[in-house]
Every structure is written in structure tokens, then in C-alpha cells.
Design a protein around this motif. Sequence first.
Motif, PDB file in Angstrom:
ATOM      1  N   ARG A 173      99.405  54.390  47.486  1.00 38.31           N
ATOM      2  CA  ARG A 173      99.284  54.036  48.902  1.00 38.31           C
ATOM      3  C   ARG A 173      98.935  55.271  49.739  1.00 38.31           C
ATOM      4  N   ARG A 174      99.473  56.398  49.369  1.00 32.98           N
ATOM      5  CA  ARG A 174      99.144  57.629  50.080  1.00 32.98           C
ATOM      6  C   ARG A 174      97.692  58.026  49.809  1.00 32.98           C
ATOM      7  N   HIS A 175      97.244  57.830  48.559  1.00 31.74           N
ATOM      8  CA  HIS A 175      95.864  58.188  48.199  1.00 31.74           C
ATOM      9  C   HIS A 175      94.853  57.346  48.966  1.00 31.74           C
ATOM     10  N   TYR A 176      95.136  56.059  49.104  1.00 33.13           N
ATOM     11  CA  TYR A 176      94.224  55.169  49.818  1.00 33.13           C
ATOM     12  C   TYR A 176      94.560  55.067  51.305  1.00 33.13           C
ATOM     13  N   GLN A 177      95.463  55.917  51.788  1.00 35.19           N
ATOM     14  CA  GLN A 177      95.845  56.010  53.196  1.00 35.19           C
ATOM     15  C   GLN A 177      96.442  54.708  53.719  1.00 35.19           C
ATOM     16  N   LEU A 178      97.042  53.941  52.836  1.00 34.88           N
ATOM     17  CA  LEU A 178      97.663  52.686  53.245  1.00 34.88           C
ATOM     18  C   LEU A 178      99.039  52.894  53.852  1.00 34.88           C
ATOM     19  N   ASP A 179      99.552  54.130  53.788  1.00 31.85           N
ATOM     20  CA  ASP A 179     100.833  54.435  54.410  1.00 31.85           C
ATOM     21  C   ASP A 179     100.694  54.707  55.900  1.00 31.85           C
ATOM     22  N   GLN A 180      99.470  54.798  56.393  1.00 29.34           N
ATOM     23  CA  GLN A 180      99.238  55.033  57.814  1.00 29.34           C
ATOM     24  C   GLN A 180      99.193  53.712  58.572  1.00 29.34           C
ATOM     25  N   SER A 181      99.279  53.802  59.896  1.00 25.61           N
ATOM     26  CA  SER A 181      99.243  52.600  60.725  1.00 25.61           C
ATOM     27  C   SER A 181      97.839  52.007  60.737  1.00 25.61           C
ATOM     28  N   THR A 182      97.760  50.725  61.091  1.00 23.24           N
ATOM     29  CA  THR A 182      96.466  50.043  61.135  1.00 23.24           C
ATOM     30  C   THR A 182      95.534  50.687  62.151  1.00 23.24           C
ATOM     31  N   THR A 183      96.076  51.069  63.310  1.00 27.06           N
ATOM     32  CA  THR A 183      95.251  51.689  64.350  1.00 27.06           C
ATOM     33  C   THR A 183      94.678  53.012  63.874  1.00 27.06           C
ATOM     34  N   THR A 184      95.497  53.807  63.189  1.00 28.70           N
ATOM     35  CA  THR A 184      95.031  55.103  62.686  1.00 28.70           C
ATOM     36  C   THR A 184      93.924  54.918  61.656  1.00 28.70           C
ATOM     37  N   ARG A 185      94.121  53.986  60.729  1.00 29.71           N
ATOM     38  CA  ARG A 185      93.115  53.761  59.692  1.00 29.71           C
ATOM     39  C   ARG A 185      91.820  53.199  60.268  1.00 29.71           C
ATOM     40  N   LEU A 186      91.940  52.329  61.293  1.00 24.33           N
ATOM     41  CA  LEU A 186      90.739  51.790  61.937  1.00 24.33           C
ATOM     42  C   LEU A 186      89.964  52.898  62.646  1.00 24.33           C
ATOM     43  N   GLY A 187      90.668  53.747  63.372  1.00 26.04           N
ATOM     44  CA  GLY A 187      90.012  54.858  64.054  1.00 26.04           C
ATOM     45  C   GLY A 187      89.358  55.820  63.068  1.00 26.04           C
ATOM     46  N   ASP A 188      90.058  56.082  61.948  1.00 24.48           N
ATOM     47  CA  ASP A 188      89.496  56.975  60.933  1.00 24.48           C
ATOM     48  C   ASP A 188      88.245  56.372  60.301  1.00 24.48           C
ATOM     49  N   TYR A 189      88.280  55.063  60.056  1.00 25.96           N
ATOM     50  CA  TYR A 189      87.117  54.406  59.449  1.00 25.96           C
ATOM     51  C   TYR A 189      85.913  54.441  60.390  1.00 25.96           C
ATOM     52  N   LEU A 190      86.126  54.117  61.673  1.00 24.82           N
ATOM     53  CA  LEU A 190      85.022  54.122  62.619  1.00 24.82           C
ATOM     54  C   LEU A 190      84.457  55.526  62.807  1.00 24.82           C
ATOM     55  N   TRP A 191      85.324  56.540  62.760  1.00 21.54           N
ATOM     56  CA  TRP A 191      84.855  57.912  62.885  1.00 21.54           C
ATOM     57  C   TRP A 191      84.005  58.298  61.673  1.00 21.54           C
ATOM     58  N   ARG A 192      84.443  57.893  60.479  1.00 15.78           N
ATOM     59  CA  ARG A 192      83.645  58.176  59.281  1.00 15.78           C
ATOM     60  C   ARG A 192      82.333  57.400  59.313  1.00 15.78           C
ATOM     61  N   LEU A 193      82.366  56.205  59.891  1.00 12.95           N
ATOM     62  CA  LEU A 193      81.162  55.387  59.953  1.00 12.95           C
ATOM     63  C   LEU A 193      80.101  56.035  60.845  1.00 12.95           C
ATOM     64  N   VAL A 194      80.553  56.714  61.905  1.00 17.63           N
ATOM     65  CA  VAL A 194      79.616  57.435  62.771  1.00 17.63           C
ATOM     66  C   VAL A 194      78.844  58.480  61.967  1.00 17.63           C
ATOM     67  N   HIS A 195      79.515  59.070  60.980  1.00 20.43           N
ATOM     68  CA  HIS A 195      78.883  60.066  60.119  1.00 20.43           C
ATOM     69  C   HIS A 195      78.267  59.436  58.860  1.00 20.43           C
ATOM     70  N   LEU A 196      78.126  58.076  58.877  1.00 17.38           N
ATOM     71  CA  LEU A 196      77.529  57.321  57.763  1.00 17.38           C
ATOM     72  C   LEU A 196      78.299  57.525  56.460  1.00 17.38           C
ATOM     73  N   ASP A 197      79.594  57.701  56.565  1.00 22.20           N
ATOM     74  CA  ASP A 197      80.475  57.819  55.402  1.00 22.20           C
ATOM     75  C   ASP A 197      81.205  56.495  55.234  1.00 22.20           C
ATOM     76  N   LEU A 198      80.838  55.735  54.211  1.00 21.81           N
ATOM     77  CA  LEU A 198      81.444  54.414  53.999  1.00 21.81           C
ATOM     78  C   LEU A 198      82.720  54.474  53.175  1.00 21.81           C
ATOM     79  N   GLY A 199      83.131  55.661  52.770  1.00 18.91           N
ATOM     80  CA  GLY A 199      84.385  55.794  52.030  1.00 18.91           C
ATOM     81  C   GLY A 199      84.214  55.648  50.528  1.00 18.91           C
TER      82      GLY A 199
END
Length: 325
Positions: free
Chosen positions: A56-82
Motif C-alpha cells: 500500500r505504501r509502494h502504490y501510495q494507497l496509504d495517502q488520502s484520496t485528495t492527495t493521490r488525485l492531486g499527485d495524479y493530475l500533476w503527473r498528468l501535466v508532465h505526461l506521466d501516466l504512472g
Amino acid sequence: MHFLSLVGRRLAAAIPALLIILAGLFLLLQLAPGDTVDALVAQVGGADATMIEELRRHYQLDQSTTTRLGDYLWRLVHLDLGESAIYGKPVADVIIERLPATLLLMGSALALSFAFGMVLGVIAARRVNKWQDTLISTLGLVFYATPSFWFGLMGIFVFAVYLSWLPAGGFGTIGAGLEGWALVLDIAWHLVLPTLTLALIFLAVYLRIMRASMLEVSTLDFVRTARAKGLSENAVVVRHVLRNAMLPMVTLIGLQAGTMLGGSVVVESVFALPGLGRLAYESVMQRDLNTLLGVVFVSAILVIVINFVVDLIYSRLDPRINTGH
């Protein structure tokens, strides 16, 4: 200049819509039971609490939903799909591997349904209320009302199992080591049944739209004027009626681009095609959020591009449309 203005307007409308789609899907998936770690643990038959916590820590599932959503959108701006949890490599690499199968399936099905739908629609309109019109309209209704998976299964049974004319599935002959035109023909041979399966439903829609549009345009004043000038019926149809009747058909391509992508999920699953549709299904089953969001992102980009091309074709068919305003 008009072209650049059109591109700017389309981007201004598409980017917010794309972000809303991805953010909404991200939040909806949080309501689904289970997550990536649960799916991985179920595959290996279980794991201890320490291992689950580390995953869960490796896949960042221990973080809050808002934090993970913000992190995903920020990576998406840099065309990083994870990273893909299923395949253990970047989502972009997985999608690039699967994209050709979906593009070939969609392109061939769209071309087939549009071409035959236009031809059958013209024939039905030219023979309105006669047996040709009745037969074509009836077949269109049957194609539209029948589920695509049934067409696929019946196609496999008849043409692959019973007659042995076509392959039952896959994107090519495994282990054949083909190259060049032999590889192209082999892929095309494997796509015959999937293409027909996906195209039949859309063919029914196109022929009905073309028939109705032909009948409507045929009653307009400029068509009557062309006939009054002494032009032959074929010349009137080709030069005046057909071009204007195709406008709703072209519009429908853009509207149905997303529907065709959704239909490819079923077709790719039935025929075991390694495309985006099947990848989306696997991502849902494995709770692989990054891969699923990546598929949705690329699919949305495809729909936006197709609609942009449709706008250009539409303005070309109808000179009255000024793309600069």
C-alpha cells in the motif's frame, strides 16, 4: 489563421473536459470495493499484514484520496501516466503496445460501416417504398437490435469452427515469425471477424441516417432547379444530393467515436485482441487505477482528435461554414 484559431478553441474546450472526466473517474473508482493491493494479494493466495502495508505504501494507497488525485493530475501535466500494477512497467509503454490493435479495429470498422452504410442508404432512398428499400431497412433494424457479442460468437462458430475459413481470435498467428507483407496480411486476416462484428451495428445506423438525409435533400429547391436544368438523375444525385446528404453522416462519425471505443471492449474480449478495450477490462478486474486512467486518457484524446478532423471535413463539404468564427 482560421485553422490555428479552430485548434485553439478546440483545445480550450477539450482540456477542462478531459480533466473533469479523469478526476470524476478517479473519485468514482474510490467507491468501488477493493484496490490494487487486494487484487494482487488475491492472485498470490494471500500475504501477511506487513507485506500488505508495504504494498500500500509502494502504490501510495496509504495517502488520502485528495492527495493521490492531486499527485495524479500533476503527473498528468508532465505526461506521466504512472506505473502499471499488472505489468510492472510504465502505463505509457503498455498503452503504446496495445494501441495499434484498437486503432486498426476502429479504423477498419469505421471505414466499412461508413462506406457500406452510405451505399445501402443511397440505394434505399433511390428505391424508396420498394422491395429494395424494405429489405435494406429490415436488415438494418436486425443489425442494430442484435448485440455485438452475439454477432461475434456466431461468427466464430460459423466461420472459424464450422467452416474453418477464418481464425477464431488473436491479432496474428503465434510463432509464425512473419515479416513484411506476410505479417500485414496475417493481421488483416485475423481482423476480418472482429471488424465485421463491430461494424454491423454502426452500419445499420449509417444506412438509416443516409436514407433519411437523401430523402430530405432530394426535396430541396436547389435539387429541383438542377432537375429543371435537364441534368440526368445520376448527375443530380452525385453532384447535388449526395454531397449535402453526407453532412449528417460526417457529424455522426464524431458522435459515435466514443461509442465505438466502448464497443471495442466487448469485441476485443470476444476475439482475444490485445487492444485498449481489453486492457481496460483487465484493469477494472485487477483494480489497476493507473492503467485504467491511462486508457481513459488516451481514449479521450482519440475522441477529441476524431471530432477535430470531423469539423475540418464538415467545413470542407459545406463551404458556408466558416471555421474562423
